[in-house]
Design a protein around this motif. Structure first.
Motif, PDB file in Angstrom:
ATOM      1  N   CYS A 117     -48.580-115.599 -13.229  1.00 44.57           N
ATOM      2  CA  CYS A 117     -48.056-114.257 -12.940  1.00 44.57           C
ATOM      3  C   CYS A 117     -48.508-113.248 -13.980  1.00 44.57           C
ATOM      4  CB  CYS A 117     -46.532-114.300 -12.869  1.00 44.57           C
ATOM      5  SG  CYS A 117     -45.764-112.695 -12.539  1.00 44.57           S
ATOM      6  N   ASP A 118     -48.548-113.674 -15.245  1.00 42.80           N
ATOM      7  CA  ASP A 118     -48.941-112.750 -16.319  1.00 42.80           C
ATOM      8  C   ASP A 118     -49.273-113.574 -17.560  1.00 42.80           C
ATOM      9  OD1 ASP A 118     -49.328-110.705 -18.111  1.00 42.80           O
ATOM     10  OD2 ASP A 118     -47.361-109.776 -17.836  1.00 42.80           O
ATOM     11  N   GLY A 171     -45.234-110.267  -9.465  1.00 35.86           N
ATOM     12  CA  GLY A 171     -45.322-109.135 -10.378  1.00 35.86           C
ATOM     13  C   GLY A 171     -43.931-108.722 -10.809  1.00 35.86           C
ATOM     14  N   ALA A 178     -45.130-103.456 -11.755  1.00 36.32           N
ATOM     15  CA  ALA A 178     -45.105-104.810 -11.215  1.00 36.32           C
ATOM     16  C   ALA A 178     -46.333-105.073 -10.353  1.00 36.32           C
ATOM     17  CB  ALA A 178     -43.830-105.031 -10.406  1.00 36.32           C
ATOM     18  N   LYS A 234     -49.404-105.399 -12.587  1.00 37.26           N
ATOM     19  CA  LYS A 234     -49.435-106.723 -13.222  1.00 37.26           C
ATOM     20  C   LYS A 234     -49.992-107.759 -12.251  1.00 37.26           C
ATOM     21  CE  LYS A 234     -47.434-106.280 -17.357  1.00 37.26           C
ATOM     22  NZ  LYS A 234     -48.061-106.762 -18.609  1.00 37.26           N
ATOM     23  N   ALA A 235     -49.618-107.652 -10.980  1.00 41.85           N
ATOM     24  CA  ALA A 235     -50.105-108.595  -9.983  1.00 41.85           C
ATOM     25  C   ALA A 235     -51.609-108.446  -9.776  1.00 41.85           C
ATOM     26  CB  ALA A 235     -49.368-108.381  -8.661  1.00 41.85           C
ATOM     27  N   THR A 260     -48.910-110.017  -4.356  1.00 42.18           N
ATOM     28  CA  THR A 260     -47.899-109.119  -3.785  1.00 42.18           C
ATOM     29  C   THR A 260     -48.126-108.935  -2.287  1.00 42.18           C
ATOM     30  OG1 THR A 260     -49.273-107.245  -4.489  1.00 42.18           O
ATOM     31  CG2 THR A 260     -47.401-107.825  -5.893  1.00 42.18           C
TER      32      THR A 260
END
Length: 538
Positions: free
Chosen positions: A312-313, A444, A459, A462-463, A477
């Motif tokens: 995810c991150d 995200g 969010a 980030k995705a 997403t």
């Protein structure tokens, strides 16, 4: 009306001639008694303490011989007597006090050793109401407070950890204690009784379901002094309250450096979040950075859950906290140590996993013995200028809510699961919080923005970054569910989420513009569910 002091100066050195020992925790009491006797000190004692000392062949007098009154009522009344409290409270350099002592046959008591009935332990163990009440000490706190008040003449020991210092003081100063030493012990004694009373009052509030009592005291015991607080110029300590709840406060540090203030704060956030996912349903992993999740996922194994959470991150996860809802195994450990991580926390760890983590000696590994129940009640508190904000723990769970579909299209079964997952994670994200999720994995996360629209955008960004880093065809997403921990005040945030690919939305509802937001969802064929519960987290 305040009592006026006679301003009699306290002596620096006081010779210990008579000591009263009455302890629940017998740790070190025999060695202390031996040291006192070696310095010519007369020992007085009660009940089990008297038996423990006498069993070693040491001379000790039962308090009942001093008072001329036996222990009665199952030991409830034994030291509540003028010959005890007069001996503790008398000002030795006050002629009137000395005369009263002589008139009533009261002997001075120079040192008191007391630790209290184990109320906190009984409470933590879930003792029933009568048993818990029976473990409320009365005579002990009374003697501690009397001794501490008269610290000009009386040395009070309430913690076995202080016995060595007391014995050293006696050895190095011919059986005497200094005023500075007695002051320090008195301060500790009053703190001990304050924490004890706090535990009792809070237990009563819980037992009687008194949500906000007139007086609220929160007490704790210093577990460790931190090197510093949030920043190096701030001092800090970690206090444990004795709450029966698995977590950072009860965890065992198997390896690694001392936890910092920020480590503890972040690790608590991580473990509370991962505990939302029952260990018997699926392995789960939460990765936290600066008290916010940067990746959360369930999986077919801990390794799978960790990799899905990390994807995810992965940038933000560097130097973060990793929390697991099951026993850390070798496969997960092998992968986790490839990333620079501050802390791993889990209910337990296999021997193989421990050996693998040991290759990184600075990596902290914490095991808790279990998961906290996210539905359990409890208190959270924070200070404000001149006050204390206290509230019950946010134990609301989406599984317990009556979800209401407000759009023309109802969510699919998968969308509903993703909604619940996203809303669960959003509960643990700083407000304003927005979380995209798909197939049991965060896609995200947008946290802590002043504008909810900005959280939606962050969010999604980030995705997109995660997709580029992994070489995916596009951000996850697309086809995701998006959660907002509070209502969407305008349709703009929803439209941004739709642009990012979300097909389902979960939010509390309750905005003046709910109809406008619902209409926008219907216009785009989006499913929307209202929870009726928000999760602000400041």
């Amino acid at each position: 009306m305040a009592v006026v002091s006679k301003k009699i100066p306290a002596p620096d050195k006081v010779k210990i001639r008579t000591a009263l020992l009455s302890v629940s925790d017998k740790t070190g009491i025999v060695e202390l008694a031996q040291t006192l006797i070696a310095h010519g000190v007369r020992l007085l004692s009660t009940g089990g303490t008297h038996k423990a000392i006498a069993a070693e062949g040491l001379p000790v007098t039962d308090v009942s011989e001093l008072t001329g009154f036996p222990e009665i009522m199952d030991g409830r009344v034994k030291t509540l007597h003028p010959r005890v409290h007069g001996g503790l409270l008398a000002i030795r350099d006050d002629a009137e006090h000395v005369a009263a002592m002589k008139e009533h046959g009261i002997e001075s008591i120079d040192l008191v050793v007391i630790n209290l009935y184990p109320f906190e332990d009984v409470r933590a163990a879930g003792g029933d109401y009568p048993t818990t009440v029976e473990n409320i000490d009365i005579g002990g706190p009374a003697m501690i407070r009397a001794s501490a008040k008269n610290h000009a003449y009386v040395t009070i020991l309430t913690d076995p950890a202080d016995y060595p210092a007391a014995m050293q003081a006696l050895r190095s100063d011919d059986g005497q204690t200094s005023y500075a030493f007695r002051q320090t012990l008195a301060a500790k004694a009053f703190a001990r009784t304050a924490a004890y009373d706090a535990a009792i009052s809070n237990w009563f509030a819980e037992a009687l379901d008194i949500e906000m009592p007139r007086h609220r005291v929160i007490g704790g015991v210093l577990k460790e002094k931190m090197r510093y607080g949030e920043n190096p110029h701030q001092s800090a300590g970690f206090y444990v309250t004795g709450e029966k709840r698995a977590g950072v406060a009860t965890a065992v540090l198997l390896q690694g450096k001392q936890l910092s203030y920020n480590n503890i704060n972040d690790t608590d956030a991580a473990f509370e979040l991962v505990s939302e996912f029952p260990a018997d349903k699926a392995p789960a992993c939460a990765i936290i950075k600066h008290a916010n999740p940067c990746g959360v996922a369930t999986g077919t194994s801990l390794l799978d859950a960790y990799r899905r959470a990390l994807s995810c991150d992965s940038v933000s996860a560097f130097g973060g906290i990793i929390a697991l809802n099951q026993t850390l195994d070798a496969a997960a450990a092998e992968d986790i140590i490839k990333l620079f991580t501050e802390v791993i926390i889990a209910p337990d760890a296999s021997d193989e996993a421990k050996a693998i983590v040991a290759r990184k000696p600075n990596l902290r590994l914490l095991v808790t013995g279990g998961l906290p129940d996210p539905r359990s009640r409890g208190l959270s508190a924070r200070t404000v200028s001149g006050g204390l904000l206290v509230q019950t723990r946010d134990n609301g769970m989406v599984e317990d809510l009556d979800l209401r579909v407000v759009t023309k299209r109802a969510p699919t079964a998968q969308e509903l699961e993703d909604m619940k997952f996203a809303f669960t994670v959003a509960k643990h994200v700083k407000s304003n919080a927005v979380v995209y999720a798909k197939n049991g994995q965060t896609a995200g996360i947008g946290a802590g923005q002043m504008s909810r629209v900005d959280s939606v955008r962050i969010a999604a960004l980030k995705a997109e970054d995660a997709a580029k880093a992994a070489g995916w065809d596009g951000p996850t997403t697309r086809g995701s569910a998006v959660a907002s921990e509070a209502f969407l005040p305008f349709a703009d945030g929803l439209l941004e989420a739709i642009a990012a690919g979300a097909t389902a939305v979960i939010q509390p509802g309750g905005s003046m513009r709910d109809e406008e937001v619902i209409a926008a969802a219907d216009a785009h064929g989006i499913a929307m569910v209202f929870t009726g519960m928000r999760h602000f987290r400041h």
